[in-house]
Design a protein around this motif. Structure first.
Motif, PDB file in Angstrom:
ATOM      1  N   ILE A   5       0.848  -1.179   0.000  1.00  0.00           N
ATOM      2  CA  ILE A   5       0.000   0.000   0.000  1.00  0.00           C
ATOM      3  C   ILE A   5       0.890   1.236   0.000  1.00  0.00           C
ATOM      4  N   LEU A   6       0.639   2.138  -0.947  1.00  0.00           N
ATOM      5  CA  LEU A   6       1.413   3.369  -1.020  1.00  0.00           C
ATOM      6  C   LEU A   6       1.111   4.224   0.197  1.00  0.00           C
ATOM      7  N   ALA A   7       2.107   4.556   0.956  1.00  0.00           N
ATOM      8  CA  ALA A   7       1.929   5.367   2.159  1.00  0.00           C
ATOM      9  C   ALA A   7       2.392   6.780   1.869  1.00  0.00           C
ATOM     10  N   ASN A   8       1.485   7.706   1.988  1.00  0.00           N
ATOM     11  CA  ASN A   8       1.767   9.128   1.824  1.00  0.00           C
ATOM     12  C   ASN A   8       2.062   9.504   0.367  1.00  0.00           C
ATOM     13  N   ILE A   9       1.935  10.788   0.114  1.00  0.00           N
ATOM     14  CA  ILE A   9       2.215  11.353  -1.204  1.00  0.00           C
ATOM     15  C   ILE A   9       3.621  11.932  -1.162  1.00  0.00           C
ATOM     16  N   PRO A  10       4.520  11.496  -1.996  1.00  0.00           N
ATOM     17  CA  PRO A  10       5.875  12.056  -1.967  1.00  0.00           C
ATOM     18  C   PRO A  10       5.930  13.414  -2.652  1.00  0.00           C
ATOM     19  N   SER A  11       6.740  14.306  -2.134  1.00  0.00           N
ATOM     20  CA  SER A  11       7.012  15.555  -2.835  1.00  0.00           C
ATOM     21  C   SER A  11       8.001  15.275  -3.962  1.00  0.00           C
ATOM     22  N   PRO A  12       8.011  16.088  -5.009  1.00  0.00           N
ATOM     23  CA  PRO A  12       9.038  15.924  -6.047  1.00  0.00           C
ATOM     24  C   PRO A  12      10.424  16.144  -5.444  1.00  0.00           C
ATOM     25  N   VAL A 142      -4.266  23.764 -12.225  1.00  0.00           N
ATOM     26  CA  VAL A 142      -2.967  23.363 -12.776  1.00  0.00           C
ATOM     27  C   VAL A 142      -1.839  24.096 -12.059  1.00  0.00           C
ATOM     28  N   GLY A 143      -2.061  25.373 -11.780  1.00  0.00           N
ATOM     29  CA  GLY A 143      -1.047  26.160 -11.079  1.00  0.00           C
ATOM     30  C   GLY A 143      -0.728  25.627  -9.697  1.00  0.00           C
ATOM     31  N   ARG A 144      -1.690  24.994  -9.052  1.00  0.00           N
ATOM     32  CA  ARG A 144      -1.452  24.443  -7.718  1.00  0.00           C
ATOM     33  C   ARG A 144      -0.421  23.319  -7.747  1.00  0.00           C
ATOM     34  N   LEU A 145      -0.237  22.688  -8.893  1.00  0.00           N
ATOM     35  CA  LEU A 145       0.825  21.677  -8.988  1.00  0.00           C
ATOM     36  C   LEU A 145       2.192  22.320  -8.771  1.00  0.00           C
ATOM     37  N   GLY A 146       2.317  23.600  -9.118  1.00  0.00           N
ATOM     38  CA  GLY A 146       3.564  24.312  -8.866  1.00  0.00           C
ATOM     39  C   GLY A 146       3.879  24.398  -7.389  1.00  0.00           C
ATOM     40  N   ASN A 147       2.827  24.498  -6.564  1.00  0.00           N
ATOM     41  CA  ASN A 147       3.032  24.524  -5.115  1.00  0.00           C
ATOM     42  C   ASN A 147       3.526  23.173  -4.606  1.00  0.00           C
ATOM     43  N   TRP A 148       3.124  22.114  -5.284  1.00  0.00           N
ATOM     44  CA  TRP A 148       3.615  20.770  -4.930  1.00  0.00           C
ATOM     45  C   TRP A 148       5.118  20.696  -5.173  1.00  0.00           C
ATOM     46  N   PHE A 149       5.578  21.178  -6.320  1.00  0.00           N
ATOM     47  CA  PHE A 149       7.011  21.172  -6.616  1.00  0.00           C
ATOM     48  C   PHE A 149       7.782  22.083  -5.665  1.00  0.00           C
ATOM     49  N   ASN A 150       7.152  23.177  -5.232  1.00  0.00           N
ATOM     50  CA  ASN A 150       7.816  24.129  -4.330  1.00  0.00           C
ATOM     51  C   ASN A 150       7.697  23.740  -2.856  1.00  0.00           C
ATOM     52  N   GLN A 151       6.948  22.666  -2.570  1.00  0.00           N
ATOM     53  CA  GLN A 151       6.718  22.240  -1.185  1.00  0.00           C
ATOM     54  C   GLN A 151       6.168  23.392  -0.341  1.00  0.00           C
ATOM     55  N   ALA A 156      -1.438  21.141   8.524  1.00  0.00           N
ATOM     56  CA  ALA A 156      -0.840  20.617   9.752  1.00  0.00           C
ATOM     57  C   ALA A 156      -0.344  19.187   9.553  1.00  0.00           C
ATOM     58  N   PRO A 157       0.557  18.733  10.407  1.00  0.00           N
ATOM     59  CA  PRO A 157       1.012  17.336  10.335  1.00  0.00           C
ATOM     60  C   PRO A 157      -0.161  16.376  10.471  1.00  0.00           C
ATOM     61  N   THR A 158      -0.093  15.260   9.753  1.00  0.00           N
ATOM     62  CA  THR A 158      -1.171  14.275   9.778  1.00  0.00           C
ATOM     63  C   THR A 158      -0.606  12.898   9.481  1.00  0.00           C
ATOM     64  N   ASP A 159      -1.330  11.861   9.913  1.00  0.00           N
ATOM     65  CA  ASP A 159      -0.936  10.490   9.600  1.00  0.00           C
ATOM     66  C   ASP A 159      -1.936   9.835   8.652  1.00  0.00           C
ATOM     67  N   LEU A 160      -2.739  10.660   7.974  1.00  0.00           N
ATOM     68  CA  LEU A 160      -3.684  10.133   6.996  1.00  0.00           C
ATOM     69  C   LEU A 160      -2.934   9.504   5.814  1.00  0.00           C
ATOM     70  N   VAL A 187      12.694  12.846   5.140  1.00  0.00           N
ATOM     71  CA  VAL A 187      11.359  13.426   5.312  1.00  0.00           C
ATOM     72  C   VAL A 187      11.362  14.282   6.577  1.00  0.00           C
ATOM     73  N   ILE A 188      11.067  15.568   6.412  1.00  0.00           N
ATOM     74  CA  ILE A 188      11.082  16.466   7.569  1.00  0.00           C
ATOM     75  C   ILE A 188       9.695  16.656   8.173  1.00  0.00           C
ATOM     76  N   ALA A 189       8.637  16.300   7.430  1.00  0.00           N
ATOM     77  CA  ALA A 189       7.274  16.400   7.958  1.00  0.00           C
ATOM     78  C   ALA A 189       6.316  15.704   7.006  1.00  0.00           C
ATOM     79  N   SER A 190       5.199  15.207   7.554  1.00  0.00           N
ATOM     80  CA  SER A 190       4.106  14.643   6.764  1.00  0.00           C
ATOM     81  C   SER A 190       2.868  15.456   7.096  1.00  0.00           C
ATOM     82  N   VAL A 191       2.354  16.152   6.109  1.00  0.00           N
ATOM     83  CA  VAL A 191       1.344  17.190   6.360  1.00  0.00           C
ATOM     84  C   VAL A 191       0.139  17.025   5.439  1.00  0.00           C
ATOM     85  N   HIS A 192      -0.930  17.770   5.765  1.00  0.00           N
ATOM     86  CA  HIS A 192      -2.098  17.827   4.893  1.00  0.00           C
ATOM     87  C   HIS A 192      -1.718  18.517   3.582  1.00  0.00           C
TER      88      HIS A 192
END
Length: 298
Positions: A5-12, A142-151, A156-160, A187-192
């Motif tokens: 099972i894939l755990a968490n979404i990885p940042s680029p 589409v622009g929000r994907l840029g925020n994914w690349f920029n982290q 808040a932190p989550t374990d979802l 990994v420095i944090a796992s967040v929403h």
């Protein structure tokens, strides 16, 4: 039999690549892709309403630079403490490539530029903004994907299971560089992933606008104000989830207040707007007459 099972979404691992000395930024690529998509949708919709497609291109020429300036101004004003004060570098306020464009400022100054253009052309504004609105909110997604690349733009932190893993990034010298560096794998944090929540919400509002416009033949600015109402409704709750730095007013983020105020205004305007849709002659009399004449000639 084991199931993985894939755990968490990885940042680029990084948000910037270099073509020789030239930086290729994912943030900029996402914005440009969104603009191209909004233009394609807007041209088709405006022409279907009876407008000249060239008007959309003219609007883009004035709205895109105005939107970039407005977005940056809004960001700098609402996050002024990042650029001004002891130990800060005011010149960084002009560093757009480093991230930081406020959608409110981009839309407001971009809309002002389009309004001035349409006044100059002697054409009504509402049919154009109604044609552009669905494409604009899809471009925001589409622009929000840029925020994914920029982290950036996270909660808040989550374990979802869909938590976003933020990586520690460093430059070639080993210094911490969250925007321009490359991931060390730590990994420095796992967040929403609030950027993802907004992306999904924007796509849903895009679908709502397209459906409502076709079902009820909306016009006279109703699609525009429905866009504002739908976007700000979702943005209000997403802002409550964010934990990145932001200036507060009475304990709430500035963007939370802006979302609430614009939502109320938009709902009022949707209810007050004239029902029905403009005729092609109302949208652009000259272009409409030209098309009719061309039909008769053929």
């Amino acid at each position: 039999m084991q199931t993985m099972i894939l755990a968490n979404i990885p940042s680029p691992p990084q948000g910037v690549w270099y073509l020789g000395p030239i930086p290729i930024r994912a943030y900029a690529l996402c914005i440009m892709t969104g603009i191209a998509l909004a233009m394609w949708i807007g041209i088709r919709r405006y022409e279907a309403r009876g407008g000249n497609p060239d008007t959309v291109w003219d609007a883009a020429v004035v709205a895109i630079p105005a939107g970039i300036v407005g977005g940056r101004l809004y960001h700098v004003i609402t996050d002024y403490d990042k650029y001004f004060g002891p130990g800060k570098n005011p010149w960084q306020a002009f560093n757009i490539s480093g991230g930081g464009l406020g959608i409110w400022g981009a839309v407001m100054l971009g809309a002002l530029a389009i309004w001035l253009l349409m006044r100059h052309k002697g054409l009504p504004l509402a049919p154009l903004t109604d044609a552009l609105a669905p494409g604009v909110i899809l471009a925001q997604a589409v622009g929000r994907l840029g925020n994914w690349f920029n982290q950036e733009l996270y909660g808040a932190p989550t374990d979802l299971p869909w938590a976003l893993d933020l990586y520690y990034r460093v430059d070639e010298a080993g210094n911490y560089a969250p925007l321009t560096g490359r991931s060390t794998g730590e990994v420095i944090a796992s967040v929403h992933p609030t950027f993802l929540y907004e992306l999904v919400w924007n796509v849903l509002i895009f679908a709502l606008l397209i459906w409502a416009d076709r079902r009820f033949r909306l016009g006279h600015g109703r699609v525009t104000w429905l866009y504002v109402a739908g976007y700000t409704f979702g943005r209000f709750f997403i802002e409550l989830m964010r934990t990145d730095e932001a200036n507060l007013i009475l304990g709430l983020r500035v963007n939370t207040w802006v979302s609430a105020i614009l939502f109320i205004l938009a709902v009022v305007m949707v209810l007050r707007s004239k029902p029905g849709r403009e005729t092609p002659e109302e949208v652009d009399p000259g272009y409409s007459q030209g098309r009719e004449a061309a039909k008769h000639e053929n």
